[in-house]
Motif scaffolding. Structure first.
Motif, PDB file in Angstrom:
ATOM      1  N   THR A  30       0.828  -1.207   0.000  1.00 19.57           N
ATOM      2  CA  THR A  30       0.000   0.000   0.000  1.00 19.57           C
ATOM      3  C   THR A  30       0.865   1.262   0.000  1.00 19.57           C
ATOM      4  O   THR A  30       0.339   2.366   0.112  1.00 19.57           O
ATOM      5  N   ALA A  31       2.178   1.086  -0.143  1.00 17.74           N
ATOM      6  CA  ALA A  31       3.080   2.236  -0.206  1.00 17.74           C
ATOM      7  C   ALA A  31       2.724   3.096  -1.422  1.00 17.74           C
ATOM      8  O   ALA A  31       2.320   2.560  -2.467  1.00 17.74           O
ATOM      9  N   PRO A  32       2.844   4.407  -1.298  1.00 16.04           N
ATOM     10  CA  PRO A  32       2.448   5.311  -2.391  1.00 16.04           C
ATOM     11  C   PRO A  32       3.075   4.972  -3.745  1.00 16.04           C
ATOM     12  O   PRO A  32       2.404   5.072  -4.779  1.00 16.04           O
ATOM     13  N   GLU A  33       4.338   4.549  -3.751  1.00 15.19           N
ATOM     14  CA  GLU A  33       4.994   4.267  -5.041  1.00 15.19           C
ATOM     15  C   GLU A  33       4.427   3.033  -5.753  1.00 15.19           C
ATOM     16  O   GLU A  33       4.641   2.848  -6.942  1.00 15.19           O
ATOM     17  N   TRP A  34       3.698   2.193  -5.021  1.00 14.13           N
ATOM     18  CA  TRP A  34       3.113   0.989  -5.619  1.00 14.13           C
ATOM     19  C   TRP A  34       1.582   1.041  -5.615  1.00 14.13           C
ATOM     20  O   TRP A  34       0.923   0.044  -5.853  1.00 14.13           O
TER      21      TRP A  34
END
Length: 150
Positions: free
Chosen positions: A46-50
């Motif tokens: 759920t990290a912003p980059e993914w």
């Protein structure tokens, strides 16, 4: 711009993570699905980059098939119609009793294995089989809690 809401994206990623866990973790899931561990990690992250990286449909189908549980099918069905898959999705007393039995099986298998003070390869394999079954049941419950059914 993504066509689905952040909540829907979170639901798909949570179902992906539950499926990966039910397969025995990232390394085993990677081997089973023949896709890189880092790729699977991105699909569940759920990290912003993914945020816009989601599991491919063919991998979702294979994951659900191998776990013997419709983690991703259930998540997608809920998102399409905001309804649980018919016949699945409610936490019932019977489901909790089943989970209790599966967890008890793990404890009993471990007790048998350590009874003589030595755990051999066959006993380790039997314990691991019980743990895998328990993980699948716990992953089902986890998916229900994430999806909010019941």
């Amino acid at each position: 711009m993504r066509a689905i809401s952040d909540h829907h994206a979170q639901t798909i990623k949570a179902a992906t993570a539950a499926g990966i866990e039910a397969l025995g973790g990232v390394r085993r899931a990677s081997d089973a699905l023949r896709v890189g561990s880092s790729t699977l990690t991105k699909y569940a992250s759920t990290a912003p980059e993914w945020a816009d990286s989601f599991i491919r449909l063919d991998l979702a189908v294979e994951m659900d098939r191998r776990t013997h549980h419709p983690f991703l099918l259930t998540a997608m069905s809920r998102l399409v119609g905001d309804q649980p898959v018919p016949g699945f999705g409610e936490v019932t007393a019977l489901a909790i009793l089943r989970l209790d039995g599966v967890l008890d099986d793990v404890v009993r298998e471990v007790a048998r294995a350590i009874e003589d003070g030595h755990v051999d390869a066959r006993e380790r394999q039997a314990v691991r089989a019980r743990i895998v079954a328990a993980k699948q049941e716990l992953a089902r419950l986890d998916a229900l809690m994430i999806g909010g059914a019941g």
